[in-house]
Write a protein that holds these residues in place. Structure first.
Motif, PDB file in Angstrom:
ATOM      1  N   GLN A   1       8.367  17.901   6.465  1.00 52.04           N
ATOM      2  CA  GLN A   1       9.783  17.617   6.244  1.00 52.04           C
ATOM      3  C   GLN A   1      10.207  16.304   6.890  1.00 52.04           C
ATOM      4  N   ASP A   2       9.511  15.912   7.952  1.00 52.43           N
ATOM      5  CA  ASP A   2       9.827  14.665   8.645  1.00 52.43           C
ATOM      6  C   ASP A   2       8.954  13.497   8.190  1.00 52.43           C
ATOM      7  N   GLY A   3       8.135  13.727   7.156  1.00 59.09           N
ATOM      8  CA  GLY A   3       7.282  12.662   6.643  1.00 59.09           C
ATOM      9  C   GLY A   3       6.052  12.385   7.490  1.00 59.09           C
ATOM     10  N   LEU A   4       5.707  13.293   8.383  1.00 59.69           N
ATOM     11  CA  LEU A   4       4.530  13.120   9.246  1.00 59.69           C
ATOM     12  C   LEU A   4       3.324  13.783   8.579  1.00 59.69           C
ATOM     13  N   THR A   5       2.892  13.182   7.481  1.00 53.86           N
ATOM     14  CA  THR A   5       1.876  13.825   6.647  1.00 53.86           C
ATOM     15  C   THR A   5       0.502  13.894   7.306  1.00 53.86           C
TER      16      THR A   5
END
Length: 121
Positions: free
Chosen positions: A88-92
């Motif tokens: 959700q925070d883009g910390l893939t």
């Protein structure tokens, strides 16, 4: 499995579900910090292990430390929940690493020789 073991597992599952609900409620409200604090509490209260320590261990070491398959499953659920927060925070990259550890942890008990509790005990 004895009645005491059954009761322990049922309480652990119930408590894990409560923690996971709190994490997602906090995240829905937009509070990533509260969600992570809840995960910290879940790791410690459910598994007796600080989350930051668990994250430093490889899946095999974590499985040996947790000792029983059901605790490994709870740990994997907590890792996957944190991975969803990272997504959700883009910390893939971090999310992928957490998911890989969770995946390995789910299969690790059988590999490391951790046995299901003896139903006759």
């Amino acid at each position: 499995m004895s009645a005491v073991q059954d009761d322990y597992l049922l309480r652990m599952i119930r408590d894990a579900a409560i923690f996971l609900r709190r994490v997602f409620d906090a995240r829905r409200r937009g509070s990533r910090g509260e969600a992570l604090d809840t995960l910290d509490n879940a790791w410690f209260q459910l598994l007796g292990l600080p989350r930051n320590v668990a994250q430093r261990l490889d899946a095999a070491s974590l499985a040996r430390l947790l000792a029983i398959p059901e605790r490994c499953t709870v740990a994997a659920d907590l890792l996957e929940t944190e991975a969803a927060l990272c997504d959700q925070d883009g910390l893939t990259v971090e999310a992928a690493s957490l998911r890989e550890t969770a995946r390995k942890l789910r299969i690790q008990p059988s590999i490391s020789g951790i046995q299901e509790p003896d139903p006759e005990a």
